[in-house]
Write a protein that holds these residues in place. Structure first.
Motif, PDB file in Angstrom:
ATOM      1  N   ASP A  33     184.733 -72.370  56.491  1.00 23.85           N
ATOM      2  CA  ASP A  33     185.904 -72.735  57.287  1.00 23.85           C
ATOM      3  C   ASP A  33     186.117 -74.244  57.337  1.00 23.85           C
ATOM      4  OD1 ASP A  33     183.462 -72.903  58.785  1.00 23.85           O
ATOM      5  OD2 ASP A  33     184.649 -73.176  60.611  1.00 23.85           O
ATOM      6  N   VAL A  34     185.174 -75.019  56.806  1.00 20.38           N
ATOM      7  CA  VAL A  34     185.281 -76.474  56.845  1.00 20.38           C
ATOM      8  C   VAL A  34     186.124 -76.958  55.663  1.00 20.38           C
ATOM      9  CG1 VAL A  34     184.012 -78.654  56.748  1.00 20.38           C
ATOM     10  CG2 VAL A  34     183.062 -76.706  58.010  1.00 20.38           C
ATOM     11  N   PRO A  35     187.213 -77.693  55.898  1.00 18.32           N
ATOM     12  CA  PRO A  35     188.036 -78.195  54.789  1.00 18.32           C
ATOM     13  C   PRO A  35     187.296 -79.267  54.000  1.00 18.32           C
ATOM     14  CG  PRO A  35     188.782 -79.132  56.863  1.00 18.32           C
ATOM     15  CD  PRO A  35     187.737 -78.101  57.215  1.00 18.32           C
ATOM     16  N   TRP A  36     187.780 -79.546  52.799  1.00 19.52           N
ATOM     17  CA  TRP A  36     187.067 -80.455  51.904  1.00 19.52           C
ATOM     18  C   TRP A  36     186.835 -81.822  52.523  1.00 19.52           C
ATOM     19  CZ3 TRP A  36     189.014 -85.112  50.320  1.00 19.52           C
ATOM     20  CH2 TRP A  36     190.400 -85.317  50.431  1.00 19.52           C
ATOM     21  N   TRP A  37     187.816 -82.328  53.259  1.00 23.85           N
ATOM     22  CA  TRP A  37     187.722 -83.688  53.787  1.00 23.85           C
ATOM     23  C   TRP A  37     186.730 -83.806  54.945  1.00 23.85           C
ATOM     24  CZ3 TRP A  37     189.302 -83.257  58.797  1.00 23.85           C
ATOM     25  CH2 TRP A  37     190.204 -82.223  59.099  1.00 23.85           C
ATOM     26  N   ALA A  38     186.298 -82.672  55.518  1.00 25.04           N
ATOM     27  CA  ALA A  38     185.330 -82.694  56.622  1.00 25.04           C
ATOM     28  C   ALA A  38     183.917 -82.365  56.166  1.00 25.04           C
ATOM     29  CB  ALA A  38     185.766 -81.721  57.723  1.00 25.04           C
ATOM     30  N   LEU A  39     183.726 -82.091  54.874  1.00 22.12           N
ATOM     31  CA  LEU A  39     182.383 -81.738  54.393  1.00 22.12           C
ATOM     32  C   LEU A  39     181.365 -82.876  54.555  1.00 22.12           C
ATOM     33  CD1 LEU A  39     183.211 -79.550  51.261  1.00 22.12           C
ATOM     34  CD2 LEU A  39     182.017 -78.823  53.341  1.00 22.12           C
TER      35      LEU A  39
ATOM     36  N   SER B  82     180.893 -88.709  46.038  1.00 25.21           N
ATOM     37  CA  SER B  82     181.218 -87.297  46.242  1.00 25.21           C
ATOM     38  C   SER B  82     182.724 -87.062  46.132  1.00 25.21           C
ATOM     39  CB  SER B  82     180.714 -86.856  47.620  1.00 25.21           C
ATOM     40  OG  SER B  82     181.089 -85.527  47.894  1.00 25.21           O
ATOM     41  N   LEU B  83     183.503 -87.965  46.707  1.00 21.39           N
ATOM     42  CA  LEU B  83     184.963 -87.859  46.606  1.00 21.39           C
ATOM     43  C   LEU B  83     185.417 -88.021  45.171  1.00 21.39           C
ATOM     44  CD1 LEU B  83     187.794 -87.740  47.937  1.00 21.39           C
ATOM     45  CD2 LEU B  83     187.627 -90.228  48.248  1.00 21.39           C
ATOM     46  N   ALA B  84     184.859 -89.004  44.466  1.00 22.75           N
ATOM     47  CA  ALA B  84     185.260 -89.272  43.093  1.00 22.75           C
ATOM     48  C   ALA B  84     184.876 -88.133  42.152  1.00 22.75           C
ATOM     49  CB  ALA B  84     184.634 -90.579  42.608  1.00 22.75           C
ATOM     50  N   SER B  85     183.734 -87.512  42.391  1.00 25.63           N
ATOM     51  CA  SER B  85     183.257 -86.479  41.473  1.00 25.63           C
ATOM     52  C   SER B  85     184.037 -85.179  41.606  1.00 25.63           C
ATOM     53  CB  SER B  85     181.766 -86.216  41.691  1.00 25.63           C
ATOM     54  OG  SER B  85     181.533 -85.705  42.990  1.00 25.63           O
ATOM     55  N   CYS B  86     184.272 -84.720  42.840  1.00 21.52           N
ATOM     56  CA  CYS B  86     184.912 -83.403  42.982  1.00 21.52           C
ATOM     57  C   CYS B  86     185.434 -83.154  44.399  1.00 21.52           C
ATOM     58  CB  CYS B  86     183.921 -82.302  42.591  1.00 21.52           C
ATOM     59  SG  CYS B  86     184.696 -80.747  42.099  1.00 21.52           S
ATOM     60  N   PHE B  87     185.976 -84.198  45.037  1.00 23.00           N
ATOM     61  CA  PHE B  87     186.535 -84.036  46.375  1.00 23.00           C
ATOM     62  C   PHE B  87     185.544 -83.349  47.325  1.00 23.00           C
ATOM     63  CE2 PHE B  87     190.179 -85.060  43.908  1.00 23.00           C
ATOM     64  CZ  PHE B  87     191.085 -85.649  44.768  1.00 23.00           C
ATOM     65  N   HIS B  88     184.306 -83.829  47.285  1.00 25.80           N
ATOM     66  CA  HIS B  88     183.223 -83.379  48.172  1.00 25.80           C
ATOM     67  C   HIS B  88     182.761 -81.947  47.911  1.00 25.80           C
ATOM     68  CE1 HIS B  88     183.833 -87.102  50.218  1.00 25.80           C
ATOM     69  NE2 HIS B  88     184.946 -86.747  50.785  1.00 25.80           N
ATOM     70  N   PHE B  89     183.225 -81.341  46.814  1.00 27.13           N
ATOM     71  CA  PHE B  89     182.812 -79.970  46.537  1.00 27.13           C
ATOM     72  C   PHE B  89     181.349 -79.897  46.127  1.00 27.13           C
ATOM     73  CE2 PHE B  89     184.121 -75.714  44.553  1.00 27.13           C
ATOM     74  CZ  PHE B  89     184.309 -75.143  45.789  1.00 27.13           C
ATOM     75  N   GLY B  90     180.758 -81.065  45.813  1.00 25.47           N
ATOM     76  CA  GLY B  90     179.334 -81.101  45.521  1.00 25.47           C
ATOM     77  C   GLY B  90     178.470 -80.865  46.742  1.00 25.47           C
ATOM     78  N   TYR B  91     179.048 -81.005  47.948  1.00 25.98           N
ATOM     79  CA  TYR B  91     178.337 -80.629  49.169  1.00 25.98           C
ATOM     80  C   TYR B  91     178.469 -79.116  49.313  1.00 25.98           C
ATOM     81  CZ  TYR B  91     178.490 -85.640  50.262  1.00 25.98           C
ATOM     82  OH  TYR B  91     178.347 -87.007  50.227  1.00 25.98           O
ATOM     83  N   HIS B  92     177.828 -78.424  48.381  1.00 23.63           N
ATOM     84  CA  HIS B  92     178.141 -77.020  48.172  1.00 23.63           C
ATOM     85  C   HIS B  92     177.416 -76.080  49.128  1.00 23.63           C
ATOM     86  CE1 HIS B  92     180.681 -74.854  45.373  1.00 23.63           C
ATOM     87  NE2 HIS B  92     179.815 -73.841  45.387  1.00 23.63           N
ATOM     88  N   LEU B  93     176.200 -76.418  49.498  1.00 24.07           N
ATOM     89  CA  LEU B  93     175.511 -75.569  50.466  1.00 24.07           C
ATOM     90  C   LEU B  93     176.223 -75.626  51.809  1.00 24.07           C
ATOM     91  CD1 LEU B  93     173.213 -73.678  51.160  1.00 24.07           C
ATOM     92  CD2 LEU B  93     171.740 -75.676  51.551  1.00 24.07           C
ATOM     93  N   GLU B  94     176.705 -76.811  52.169  1.00 21.36           N
ATOM     94  CA  GLU B  94     177.488 -76.935  53.408  1.00 21.36           C
ATOM     95  C   GLU B  94     178.732 -76.052  53.339  1.00 21.36           C
ATOM     96  OE1 GLU B  94     174.925 -80.515  53.159  1.00 21.36           O
ATOM     97  OE2 GLU B  94     176.196 -79.433  51.731  1.00 21.36           O
TER      98      GLU B  94
ATOM     99  N   ILE C  37     191.310 -78.114  44.715  1.00 22.12           N
ATOM    100  CA  ILE C  37     190.529 -78.090  45.950  1.00 22.12           C
ATOM    101  C   ILE C  37     191.434 -77.800  47.145  1.00 22.12           C
ATOM    102  CG2 ILE C  37     189.093 -79.467  47.497  1.00 22.12           C
ATOM    103  CD1 ILE C  37     187.671 -78.543  44.952  1.00 22.12           C
ATOM    104  N   VAL C  38     192.660 -78.299  47.130  1.00 18.27           N
ATOM    105  CA  VAL C  38     193.625 -77.950  48.175  1.00 18.27           C
ATOM    106  C   VAL C  38     193.865 -76.441  48.173  1.00 18.27           C
ATOM    107  CG1 VAL C  38     196.050 -78.146  48.864  1.00 18.27           C
ATOM    108  CG2 VAL C  38     194.761 -80.202  48.266  1.00 18.27           C
ATOM    109  N   CYS C  39     194.045 -75.872  46.978  1.00 20.47           N
ATOM    110  CA  CYS C  39     194.238 -74.412  46.869  1.00 20.47           C
ATOM    111  C   CYS C  39     193.009 -73.670  47.377  1.00 20.47           C
ATOM    112  CB  CYS C  39     194.507 -74.026  45.418  1.00 20.47           C
ATOM    113  SG  CYS C  39     196.027 -74.718  44.733  1.00 20.47           S
ATOM    114  N   HIS C  40     191.841 -74.212  47.093  1.00 21.56           N
ATOM    115  CA  HIS C  40     190.591 -73.603  47.554  1.00 21.56           C
ATOM    116  C   HIS C  40     190.546 -73.565  49.083  1.00 21.56           C
ATOM    117  CE1 HIS C  40     186.410 -74.262  48.974  1.00 21.56           C
ATOM    118  NE2 HIS C  40     186.174 -73.214  48.203  1.00 21.56           N
TER     119      HIS C  40
END
Length: 262
Positions: free
Chosen positions: A236-242, A218-230, A65-68
């Motif tokens: 431009d929004v980093p994972w920790w701000a999703l 959300s953090l435990a499952s995939c570092f908030h990547f499940g907030y996918h529509l957002e 996710i950092v690489c993403h």
């Protein structure tokens, strides 16, 4: 209801992003080195080793996710060279991935999300987890990744005398598990078609949905990547701000905000 949502100043965003990247990648590398060259697996401590493997799997997801974020330039905003270097190094360590190839494929995913030509999508099996995962795996884990993993395992086992059981438990399983975790929570669930449904059920052209998980799940499952529509609406929004983007309504179905291009 849509609320005002803005990201922190670039310097602060970069400081937060790099600090979290160092914490995640540093923990991941430290556990890997300790698990391979210090820890000694036996019949007494294997439950601890198994728990450590689960932690390492989660951290592996975090590294990707950092690489993403680096691909989208949101890790260190305004510094494309820094994003490229960090992303390239971590992707190579993660599974021998090539930075430019993976970045280009991800941009194609954003452009063609859920449609033919999307490298993350299986239009022939949009509701079948295992067939779609097989397609996903073949597209991304090519000869380069296979050669990298085999080389690492060969060096650890044959040259450095690390027990194979230890390599499998603390290197192989977390790596494979993280690919399944990333695929399930970050690709399949957001973009899948439920049986009898098609892309018409999605909110917009991004052909994706977001999870209803709370921030901790959300953090435990995939570092908030499940907030996918957002994420697709605001790459431009980093994972920790999703989570903040979600609370602000970026993923609301009726939102007509200006989207930031991938």
């Amino acid at each position: 209801m849509e609320q005002p949502f803005t990201l922190p100043a670039r310097k602060l965003q970069g400081l937060i992003g790099v600090s979290l990247a160092v914490l995640i990648a540093g923990s991941w590398l430290s556990i890997h080195v300790w698990g391979m060259f210090v820890f000694e697996l036996d019949w007494v401590n294997w439950p601890f080793a198994l728990a450590l493997a689960f932690v390492q799997c989660w951290l592996s997801v975090g590294v990707f996710i950092v690489c993403h974020d680096a691909m989208h330039g949101s890790l260190v905003p305004g510094h494309p060279r820094a994003n490229s270097v960090i992303g390239a190094v971590l992707l190579a360590l993660y599974a021998g991935f090539a930075w430019k190839q993976l970045r280009d494929a991800h941009f194609a995913h954003h452009k063609l999300a859920g449609r033919p030509g999307d490298p993350d999508f299986d239009e022939d099996h949009p509701d079948d987890f295992w067939r779609w995962y097989g397609t996903f795996f073949r597209r991304y884990f090519g000869w380069r990744s296979i050669a990298f993993v085999h080389t690492v395992v060969g060096i650890y086992w044959l040259a450095l005398d690390v027990p194979m059981a230890q390599i499998v438990l603390l290197y192989g399983l977390p790596a494979l598990g993280s690919s399944l975790q990333l695929f399930y929570f970050g690709t399949f669930r957001p973009h899948r078609h439920l049986r009898g449904e098609d892309a018409a059920v999605f909110a917009d052209r991004h052909n994706t949905r977001s999870e209803e998980f709370g921030p901790l799940a959300s953090l435990a499952s995939c570092f908030h990547f499940g907030y996918h529509l957002e994420h697709h609406r605001r790459p431009d929004v980093p994972w920790w701000a999703l989570p903040q983007a979600r609370r602000a309504g970026v993923g609301e179905s009726s939102l007509k905000a200006v989207e930031v291009a991938a």
